[in-house]
Motif scaffolding. Structure first.
Motif, PDB file in Angstrom:
ATOM      1  N   CYS A 139       0.559   2.762   3.680  1.00 33.16           N
ATOM      2  CA  CYS A 139       0.821   2.124   4.936  1.00 33.16           C
ATOM      3  C   CYS A 139       1.824   0.931   4.870  1.00 33.16           C
ATOM      4  CB  CYS A 139      -0.302   1.908   5.894  1.00 33.16           C
ATOM      5  SG  CYS A 139      -1.125   0.255   5.142  1.00 33.16           S
ATOM      6  N   CYS A 148      -6.673   1.696   4.471  1.00 35.26           N
ATOM      7  CA  CYS A 148      -6.467   2.890   4.344  1.00 35.26           C
ATOM      8  C   CYS A 148      -7.794   3.528   3.502  1.00 35.26           C
ATOM      9  CB  CYS A 148      -5.210   3.283   3.626  1.00 35.26           C
ATOM     10  SG  CYS A 148      -3.750   2.897   4.221  1.00 35.26           S
ATOM     11  N   CYS A 201      -4.381   0.112   0.451  1.00 35.43           N
ATOM     12  CA  CYS A 201      -4.903  -1.272   1.030  1.00 35.43           C
ATOM     13  C   CYS A 201      -6.441  -0.719   1.638  1.00 35.43           C
ATOM     14  CB  CYS A 201      -4.349  -1.796   2.185  1.00 35.43           C
ATOM     15  SG  CYS A 201      -4.316  -0.616   3.715  1.00 35.43           S
ATOM     16  N   ASN A 233       1.121  -1.927   3.958  1.00 33.70           N
ATOM     17  CA  ASN A 233       0.136  -3.280   4.035  1.00 33.70           C
ATOM     18  C   ASN A 233       0.046  -3.838   2.699  1.00 33.70           C
ATOM     19  OD1 ASN A 233      -1.393  -5.254   5.066  1.00 33.70           O
ATOM     20  ND2 ASN A 233      -3.280  -4.145   5.293  1.00 33.70           N
ATOM     21  N   CYS A 239       0.743  -1.217  -0.029  1.00 32.19           N
ATOM     22  CA  CYS A 239       0.000   0.058   0.085  1.00 32.19           C
ATOM     23  C   CYS A 239       0.803   1.244   0.049  1.00 32.19           C
ATOM     24  CB  CYS A 239      -0.857  -0.068   1.234  1.00 32.19           C
ATOM     25  SG  CYS A 239      -1.791   1.406   1.555  1.00 32.19           S
TER      26      CYS A 239
HETATM   27 ZN   LIG Z   1      -2.714   0.785   3.562  1.00 30.48          ZN
END
Ligand SMILES: [Zn+2]
Ligand SMILES: [Zn+2]
Lengths: 200, 200
Positions: free
Chosen positions: A61, A73, A70, A63, A58
């Motif tokens: 973040c 988010c 993601c 992820n 992502c």
């Molecule tokens: Zn994210």
């Protein structure tokens, strides 16, 4: 172990890239797919290959996701001011499943490890710093593992972001819920003593 | 369980075609491959797909192989007169690993099951009959499972091949080596009694 055909032997060997799969379970998996579920096996090969090719980080973040952002988010109802830093997507998932946290995450994908050449860049700390200042994060929960390396990484991050005026916290150490004291290890027990709370 | 991205969710779901893999181990496998071994994962996808596409049955014994003949049928030092009939390639492997048998095999890939529509053709019994007569097999060891279905299949095969004059045998029933009598189930124990042998 007796050998089969070259291709089956290669399959048995390759199945062992999966964690927790030894010679016996590789055999059971290979025979199951070859004898009873070739279609499911082909679907697995295809989805696995596609996921490994398309799933990345992502943008915000880090992820795992195949999209730009993601699913966490993307959620607008999350509290932007609270950011939880974890070592891995599995840790993020464990916290999500535990429930109770409604902020955002940041995934390091590891911890600082100078010996292995893993420094601040590999953990995306420049992106973290940018997110914290741009998105007005007020609390940073450093949920790295309760290990020497996780601890060191948390300290390093808190130090780096000190100038941004963000409040840093760390998960409480203590005895696990439901456990019996006599089975708790000494290190945990002494941390639980030091961190004792007033009883109301 | 919290959801990830659509593609990761699909991977978690598809990993469960593997026997013995539940939600937790699917998660561990997916994260391991995505975080730490994308190359190994791609190799697995490729080998798995290739094996599922190319591995078929040996022309002579129906063992799994990507060649015309399996590695056992290719071996010239095997005793052609002794043929062991098994339900699955896994059973064949178990007998090979136990050692002591030096004949050939025939793999049924199942057992007779009229309810599921599995008849003599599905088990390749016409091929078995041809092999027995053409290759002068003198002993047929019916090593199907010690279950009702395995038993019934063994009886059916013995009956079918009676006219060819081949001697049929069945693995001995009895108490397992190294076990303690008190833990052996009643059915096994009574079969072991019936099959008791002179003690020298
Ligand atoms: Zn994210
Ligand atoms: Zn063969």
């Amino acid at each position: 172990m007796a050998t089969f055909s070259p291709l089956i032997d290669r399959l048995l060997e390759t199945l062992r890239v999966l964690p927790g799969v030894g010679p016996r379970s590789a055999q059971r998996m290979a025979f199951h797919l070859l004898e009873r579920d070739r279609e499911g096996g082909q679907r697995l090969a295809q989805v696995l290959s596609e996921a490994l090719e398309k799933v990345g980080y992502c943008e915000r973040c880090r992820n795992l996701t195949e999209s730009r952002l993601c699913s966490i988010c993307e959620q607008s109802r999350r509290d932007d001011h609270s950011l939880c830093v974890v070592e891995s997507p599995a840790d993020l998932l464990a916290i999500e499943e535990a429930g109770g946290f409604n902020g955002r995450y940041f995934v390091l994908h590891g911890h600082l490890s100078p010996i292995d050449g893993i420094g601040p860049e590999a953990l995306g700390l420049d992106l973290l710093e940018r997110i914290v200042s741009e998105r007005q994060v007020s609390e940073l929960i450093l949920a790295t593992n309760p290990t020497v390396e996780g601890e060191a990484s948390a300290h390093y991050i808190a130090e780096q972001l000190r100038s941004l005026g963000v409040r840093c916290s760390r998960l409480a150490y203590g005895v696990p819920m439901g456990g019996e004291l006599e089975y708790v290890d000494g290190g945990t027990l002494s941390r639980a003593f030091m961190g004792r709370q007033p009883f109301e």
